[in-house]
Write an enzyme that holds these catalytic residues in place. Structure first.
Site, mmCIF file in Angstrom:
data_model
loop_
_atom_site.group_PDB
_atom_site.id
_atom_site.type_symbol
_atom_site.label_atom_id
_atom_site.label_comp_id
_atom_site.label_asym_id
_atom_site.label_seq_id
_atom_site.Cartn_x
_atom_site.Cartn_y
_atom_site.Cartn_z
ATOM 1 N N HIS A 100 0.831 -1.207 0.000
ATOM 2 C CA HIS A 100 0.000 0.000 0.000
ATOM 3 C C HIS A 100 0.867 1.260 0.000
ATOM 4 C CE1 HIS A 100 -3.160 2.858 0.926
ATOM 5 N NE2 HIS A 100 -4.037 1.898 0.751
ATOM 6 N N HIS A 111 10.545 13.507 8.851
ATOM 7 C CA HIS A 111 11.019 12.875 10.080
ATOM 8 C C HIS A 111 11.851 11.670 9.641
ATOM 9 C CE1 HIS A 111 10.893 10.397 13.693
ATOM 10 N NE2 HIS A 111 10.492 11.457 14.387
ATOM 11 N N PRO A 112 13.034 11.444 10.209
ATOM 12 C CA PRO A 112 13.931 10.400 9.694
ATOM 13 C C PRO A 112 13.345 8.996 9.665
ATOM 14 C CG PRO A 112 14.673 11.253 11.824
ATOM 15 C CD PRO A 112 13.624 12.177 11.326
ATOM 16 N N ALA A 161 9.680 8.428 10.730
ATOM 17 C CA ALA A 161 8.211 8.477 10.654
ATOM 18 C C ALA A 161 7.688 9.217 9.432
ATOM 19 C CB ALA A 161 7.643 9.110 11.928
ATOM 20 N N GLY A 162 8.563 9.813 8.625
ATOM 21 C CA GLY A 162 8.137 10.452 7.385
ATOM 22 C C GLY A 162 7.290 11.684 7.609
ATOM 23 N N GLY A 178 5.622 22.583 9.222
ATOM 24 C CA GLY A 178 6.919 21.966 9.470
ATOM 25 C C GLY A 178 7.959 22.355 8.436
#
Length: 306
Positions: free
Chosen positions: A83, A169-170, A172-173, A164
């Protein structure tokens, strides 16, 4: 006096580790003013979809707690699944149910997005009715190329997040948050392992490919089951019935010499959507939902409270 009710259907990029799934779902259990309606994890998709309803404050608090659990355990650098996704907490839609407007849900989504970023450090994009750019109304436009492409292209101005810094996020994206109408997730599984066939059928069925209005669709591989899937989102079931979508998929599959094996409903579905298709296949003339005794009794009790 009625109270405000919303539905929320957060999608998490975890469908295989049972302990992690339970930790994500835990904040939705036994919570005042918040009801866990259903949750389902899919190993092929590597995705968890949760359906909950309740008051806006309680729902937001539960989702934020679950999101923090997901972020602590999911690393997209090592995530694989069929997905599309850009985040450990991939998408969070808010849906008005009772005594709350879509406009209020848009405001809620924007406020929650700011809080979500502040408490997690994950950049946020807004979609559907909450989109801050017209091209971001559609989720697929934001998720184009998935995590792997977005981490390179997020520096481009047209791919900057709405909240942001322009960097993921390294682990968590990024997360997509929005407000939308009720959506039915309807999957049709085909008896082949050729995902190209599912993709071609999805293209023929979805609105953007010239198919049915209010229908989105993609083709996915279900490797563990030896099948492929036409994964469909129906954004307005009153404009296009499930039986019509299923029969078009069946017709297109026959052109490829492939059979429909089964269909799936992911998450919640209005009774009317199922009854319309049941009436079609059973060829019931002039059928009305009020003929279903449970629905009729609920309607009477709702309008005549003790």
């Amino acid at each position: 006096m009625t109270r405000q009710l919303i539905e929320c259907v957060p999608n998490f990029s975890e469908g295989r580790r049972g302990d992690v799934i339970e930790e994500i779902v835990a904040p939705f259990r036994d919570r005042k003013d918040c009801i866990l309606l259903e949750y389902r994890a899919d190993k092929d998709h590597n995705r968890l979809v949760v359906s909950l309803a309740g008051g806006p404050g309680a729902v937001q608090a539960a989702v934020l707690e679950a999101a923090k659990a997901a972020i602590s355990h999911i690393d997209l650098e090592h995530h694989q699944g069929s997905h599309p996704r850009i985040g450990a907490v991939d998408v969070i839609p808010f849906v008005p149910l009772q005594d709350i407007t879509m406009e209020a849900c848009v405001e809620l989504a924007h406020a929650f997005g700011a809080r979500f970023h502040r408490e997690t450090g994950v950049p946020v994009y807004f979609y559907e009715e909450a989109a801050m750019r017209p091209e971001r109304k559609n989720l697929e436009a934001i998720r184009k190329g998935q995590f792997e492409v977005l981490k390179k292209e997020i520096m481009n101005p047209d791919r900057h997040p709405d909240i942001g810094e322009p960097r993921l996020h390294p682990s968590a994206g990024a997360t997509v948050i929005g407000a939308r109408r009720f959506l039915i997730a309807f999957n049709v599984n085909l008896g082949t392992e050729d995902v190209r066939i599912a993709g071609e059928i999805a293209k023929a069925v979805r609105a953007s490919g010239g198919g049915l209005g209010y229908v989105k669709g993609i083709g996915l591989a279900l490797k563990e089951r030896g099948l492929v899937q036409v994964s469909v989102n129906v954004t307005d079931y009153k404009k296009n019935a499930l039986y019509r979508i299923l029969e078009l998929i069946r017709m297109e599959a026959e052109r490829w010499g492939v059979q429909v094996k089964e269909a799936e409903i992911y998450g919640m579905i209005p009774a009317q959507a199922l009854l319309e298709s049941a009436s079609y296949y059973m060829q019931i003339a002039e059928f009305e939902p009020d003929q279903v005794i449970e629905l009729r009794l609920l309607d009477i009790l709702r309008n005549n409270p003790a």
